[in-house]
Write a protein that holds these residues in place. Sequence first.
Motif, short mmCIF file in Angstrom:
data_model
loop_
_atom_site.label_atom_id
_atom_site.label_comp_id
_atom_site.label_asym_id
_atom_site.label_seq_id
_atom_site.Cartn_x
_atom_site.Cartn_y
_atom_site.Cartn_z
N ARG A 7 0.85 -1.19 0.00
CA ARG A 7 0.00 0.00 0.00
C ARG A 7 0.88 1.24 0.00
NH1 ARG A 7 -5.13 -1.98 2.23
NH2 ARG A 7 -4.81 -4.18 2.59
N LYS A 8 0.32 2.34 -0.38
CA LYS A 8 1.06 3.60 -0.45
C LYS A 8 0.41 4.64 0.45
CE LYS A 8 3.50 2.59 -4.33
NZ LYS A 8 4.88 2.45 -4.37
N LEU A 9 1.26 5.55 0.96
CA LEU A 9 0.76 6.72 1.68
C LEU A 9 1.78 7.82 1.55
CD1 LEU A 9 2.03 7.43 4.76
CD2 LEU A 9 0.94 5.28 5.25
N ARG A 10 1.33 9.02 1.75
CA ARG A 10 2.22 10.18 1.70
C ARG A 10 2.21 10.84 3.06
NH1 ARG A 10 5.20 12.53 -1.93
NH2 ARG A 10 5.63 14.75 -1.78
N ALA A 11 3.39 11.08 3.59
CA ALA A 11 3.54 11.77 4.86
C ALA A 11 4.65 12.80 4.68
CB ALA A 11 3.90 10.79 5.98
N GLY A 12 4.32 14.04 4.92
CA GLY A 12 5.30 15.10 4.69
C GLY A 12 5.57 15.22 3.20
N ARG A 46 7.35 12.94 1.45
CA ARG A 46 7.84 11.65 0.98
C ARG A 46 6.70 10.66 0.80
NH1 ARG A 46 13.10 8.76 1.81
NH2 ARG A 46 13.85 10.64 2.80
N ASP A 47 6.83 9.81 -0.21
CA ASP A 47 5.90 8.70 -0.41
C ASP A 47 6.44 7.48 0.31
OD1 ASP A 47 4.04 10.02 -2.07
OD2 ASP A 47 5.38 9.79 -3.78
N TYR A 48 5.56 6.74 0.96
CA TYR A 48 5.93 5.53 1.68
C TYR A 48 5.15 4.35 1.12
CZ TYR A 48 8.05 8.62 5.10
OH TYR A 48 8.84 9.57 5.71
N THR A 49 5.78 3.19 1.16
CA THR A 49 5.13 1.94 0.80
C THR A 49 5.07 1.11 2.06
OG1 THR A 49 6.09 2.04 -1.41
CG2 THR A 49 5.28 -0.10 -0.69
N VAL A 95 3.60 -4.50 10.87
CA VAL A 95 3.61 -3.44 9.85
C VAL A 95 5.06 -3.16 9.47
CG1 VAL A 95 3.07 -1.02 9.39
CG2 VAL A 95 1.48 -2.42 10.72
N ARG A 96 5.29 -3.11 8.18
CA ARG A 96 6.62 -2.81 7.65
C ARG A 96 6.47 -1.68 6.63
NH1 ARG A 96 11.55 -5.24 8.23
NH2 ARG A 96 12.88 -5.26 6.42
N VAL A 97 7.29 -0.63 6.79
CA VAL A 97 7.18 0.58 5.97
C VAL A 97 8.53 0.91 5.35
CG1 VAL A 97 6.52 3.02 5.98
CG2 VAL A 97 5.45 1.45 7.62
N TRP A 98 8.50 1.28 4.06
CA TRP A 98 9.70 1.73 3.37
C TRP A 98 9.46 3.13 2.85
CZ3 TRP A 98 7.38 -2.95 2.63
CH2 TRP A 98 8.11 -4.07 2.98
N GLY A 99 10.48 4.00 3.00
CA GLY A 99 10.35 5.36 2.50
C GLY A 99 11.32 5.67 1.38
N ALA A 100 12.19 4.73 1.05
CA ALA A 100 13.17 4.95 -0.02
C ALA A 100 13.38 3.66 -0.79
CB ALA A 100 14.50 5.45 0.57
N GLY A 101 12.33 2.95 -1.04
CA GLY A 101 12.44 1.68 -1.76
C GLY A 101 12.82 0.53 -0.85
N LYS A 102 12.79 -0.68 -1.40
CA LYS A 102 13.05 -1.88 -0.59
C LYS A 102 14.47 -1.95 -0.03
CE LYS A 102 9.48 -4.90 -0.96
NZ LYS A 102 9.07 -5.97 -0.14
N ASN A 103 15.40 -1.18 -0.59
CA ASN A 103 16.77 -1.20 -0.09
C ASN A 103 17.00 -0.18 1.01
OD1 ASN A 103 17.62 -3.28 -1.78
ND2 ASN A 103 18.01 -1.85 -3.45
N GLY A 104 16.03 0.69 1.25
CA GLY A 104 16.16 1.68 2.30
C GLY A 104 15.90 1.06 3.67
#
Length: 135
Positions: free
Chosen positions: A6-11, A13-16, A37-46
């Motif tokens: 899922r996607k969301l925007r906070a500030g 930045r887009d988060y997955t 819950v697991r969240v990424w803000g810079a892709g799966k490598n972040g």
Amino acid sequence: MRTRLRKLRAGDRDYTWRATIGSVRGDGVDVHRCVRVRVWGAGKNGRALEADLLSKATSVGWTPADTDGSYPAAGDVRRLVDHALALGWDPGLRGGTFRLTEAHGVELPDFLLTDRVRDPAAPDPTERVNRAAGL
């Protein structure tokens, strides 16, 4: 079964994010719904944010998890992201995981953070759920 991202925007930045439904056993015979819950803000490598959410639902029966349909909403995840950012989570760093734990004191309307999934000696989920429900 396919994992739904899922996607969301906070500030700015887009988060997955994704949420995986599981359960956590109390000290007695009861079992509670737990959602990782697991969240990424810079892709799966972040650097990922991870939190184990204990449902506050006090369903009927010996195993509340059997009748519990609790699932975090995007607003819940946004609160986790905001809290983690305030604690110093940098989603742009490569690799690793930033975990929110019980010690961080985050409480959502329908969930508590729990360490019981990773640490069997963590506080009893049943006691924590009952306390949150005022029982």
